[in-house]
Design a protein around this motif. Structure first.
Motif, mmCIF file in Angstrom:
data_model
loop_
_atom_site.group_PDB
_atom_site.id
_atom_site.type_symbol
_atom_site.label_atom_id
_atom_site.label_comp_id
_atom_site.label_asym_id
_atom_site.label_seq_id
_atom_site.Cartn_x
_atom_site.Cartn_y
_atom_site.Cartn_z
ATOM 1 N N PRO A 67 0.815 -1.226 0.000
ATOM 2 C CA PRO A 67 0.000 0.000 0.000
ATOM 3 C C PRO A 67 0.844 1.269 0.000
ATOM 4 O O PRO A 67 0.425 2.298 -0.548
ATOM 5 N N GLN A 280 -7.479 7.698 -1.722
ATOM 6 C CA GLN A 280 -8.640 6.901 -2.136
ATOM 7 C C GLN A 280 -8.262 5.883 -3.203
ATOM 8 O O GLN A 280 -8.657 4.703 -3.116
ATOM 9 N N MET A 283 -6.159 3.105 -1.672
ATOM 10 C CA MET A 283 -6.944 2.209 -0.824
ATOM 11 C C MET A 283 -7.701 1.182 -1.668
ATOM 12 O O MET A 283 -7.753 -0.004 -1.334
#
Length: 438
Positions: A67, A280, A283
């Motif tokens: 991530p 966003q 994610m």
């Protein structure tokens, strides 16, 4: 007990059938896993174990860079830093014939080293560069081809999110695997540039000449100092800390995110809207990847417990085939899968099978990891389902899948030449990882 080839065929067949029915890959693996666990791991007790394995699969520290790498690439795109790279490379090349193709290769390679996102790379270059290349009269081979090919470098050049996924699935040292892709990726970019040079010499009409503003040496130095040196800060913060043993891949990824934020603030392009948009996007992408990883651990266990992996490796060894024949067979399988499956799906299907197979021949697993990543990169540009082709189609008008596929074909031949080179000289892959301090 089911024969190894029956259990192997059952599991692979289940997954391919579900994918053919357009079940999302993560759910296809989860459904196949549930059936496999029930058959090979003790009925409903196996299903309980499946749930326990699922939580353990994600509690893995080596997955943390994923991530962070994705967030770093999204910040690089949403803050507008990427556009500065292409402007500078364009101004530095001046009146060189085919310069926009070189800009795509040079800027795309640097973006790959800063983002780790192949599809993001293709999307950004396709939307920002292709309209100008089309306006200038560039042939598809010199416009569409280098954009797709260079975008795929993000699967090889660190920080590659796919390399982290592969390292986690295969139990490899993620830091060493990331570094192993550096030299092959740069050699591949050089090969693309040589190909553009050859095409412009054989077909000058493929890249028509046109007037461009002259940039003085002083202005070029200023552009490099102001726009490119901060990018070197990001690369050093990311890769330098791994090479010199200062940080783990996870810590280096965090340094990378922080360095992008610092550079964006330096350029006064860091806004709340850009950070929110980047977070966003990161994610959503991370959630998808972790869902797939969730399904992968049990799949590998099922193949092992059912005897499929052991049986397949034993069968290949019993054939007494030479290592080059084995690697050629693996390459063909990866090429075929790349035409139909997405990268993570290919890794889920092949790693539990191919890695034990080649290790039995004494092949370094880090080298094999790069070998697989290269073919994953090829798969992104292979019809009929190569995702990079469809991303590029979204940036073009009036082009078909055949047009886009033919444009990138010469660059895929360059990739095959690289595979041959690293097979003959494996030190190309293994030298940089050997420099890492323990």
């Amino acid at each position: 007990m089911m024969a190894w080839y029956s259990s192997f065929g059952l599991m692979i067949g289940l997954i391919l059938t579900l994918m053919a029915l357009r079940v999302p890959i993560a759910f296809a693996f989860l459904i196949a896993n549930a059936i496999g666990v029930y058959l090979f791991m003790g009925g409903h007790f196996g299903l309980v174990q499946l749930a326990a394995n699922s939580s353990e699969a994600l509690m893995n520290y080596s997955l943390m860079p994923i991530p962070l790498f994705i967030l770093m690439g999204e910040l690089f795109f949403h803050t507008g830093i990427a556009g500065r790279v292409f402007v500078v490379v364009d101004r530095l090349l001046g009146r060189v014939r085919g310069r926009l193709s070189y800009v795509a290769i040079g800027g795309g390679t640097l973006f790959s080293a800063l983002s780790g996102s192949s599809l993001g790379n293709v999307a950004m270059m396709g939307s920002s560069m292709y309209p100008e290349m089309r306006k200038a009269g560039y042939a598809d081979t010199l416009s569409i081809g280098p954009i797709i090919a260079t975008g795929g470098l993000a699967a090889i050049i660190p920080p590659s999110g796919l390399a982290v996924v592969l390292g986690s699935l295969a139990g490899l040292d993620v830091g060493r695997l990331l570094l192993a892709g550096l030299v092959p990726g740069l050699l591949l970019a050089l090969g693309y540039a040589v190909l553009v040079f050859v095409i412009t010499r054989l077909r000058p009409d493929a890249a028509p000449a046109y007037d461009v503003p002259t940039t003085s040496l002083g202005e070029k130095l200023r552009l490099v100092a102001v726009n490119l040196l901060p990018m070197m800060f990001i690369i050093c913060a990311l890769m330098g800390t791994i090479i010199f043993g200062i940080a783990t891949p996870t810590e280096a990824a965090a340094f990378g995110v922080l360095s992008v934020l610092i550079v964006a603030a330096f350029f006064r392009s860091l806004t709340l809207a850009s950070v929110v948009s980047a977070a966003q996007s990161a994610m959503k992408i991370s959630g998808m990847i972790f869902m797939i990883i969730l399904a992968s651990t049990t799949f590998s266990q099922i193949l092992a417990i059912s005897g499929a992996t052991r049986g397949l490796v034993g069968w290949v060894q019993g054939m007494d085939a030479s290592l080059p024949v084995i690697l050629l067979a693996i390459a063909l399988v990866l090429l075929i899968l790349g035409a139909f499956l997405e990268p993570v799906g290919i890794m889920l299907l092949t790693i539990p099978i191919f890695l034990p197979m080649v290790q039995a021949y004494g092949v370094d697993p880090i080298w094999m990891g790069v070998f697989i990543l290269i073919f994953v990169e090829v798969g992104l540009a292979t019809p009929p389902f190569g995702m990079a082709l469809y991303v590029m189609l979204g940036a073009t008008e009036g082009k078909s899948l055949a047009d886009v596929s033919l444009a990138v074909a010469p660059y895929l031949l360059c990739t095959m030449a690289l595979v041959l080179l690293i097979t003959i000289f494996p030190g190309i892959v293994l030298y940089v990882p050997s420099l890492v301090r323990n």
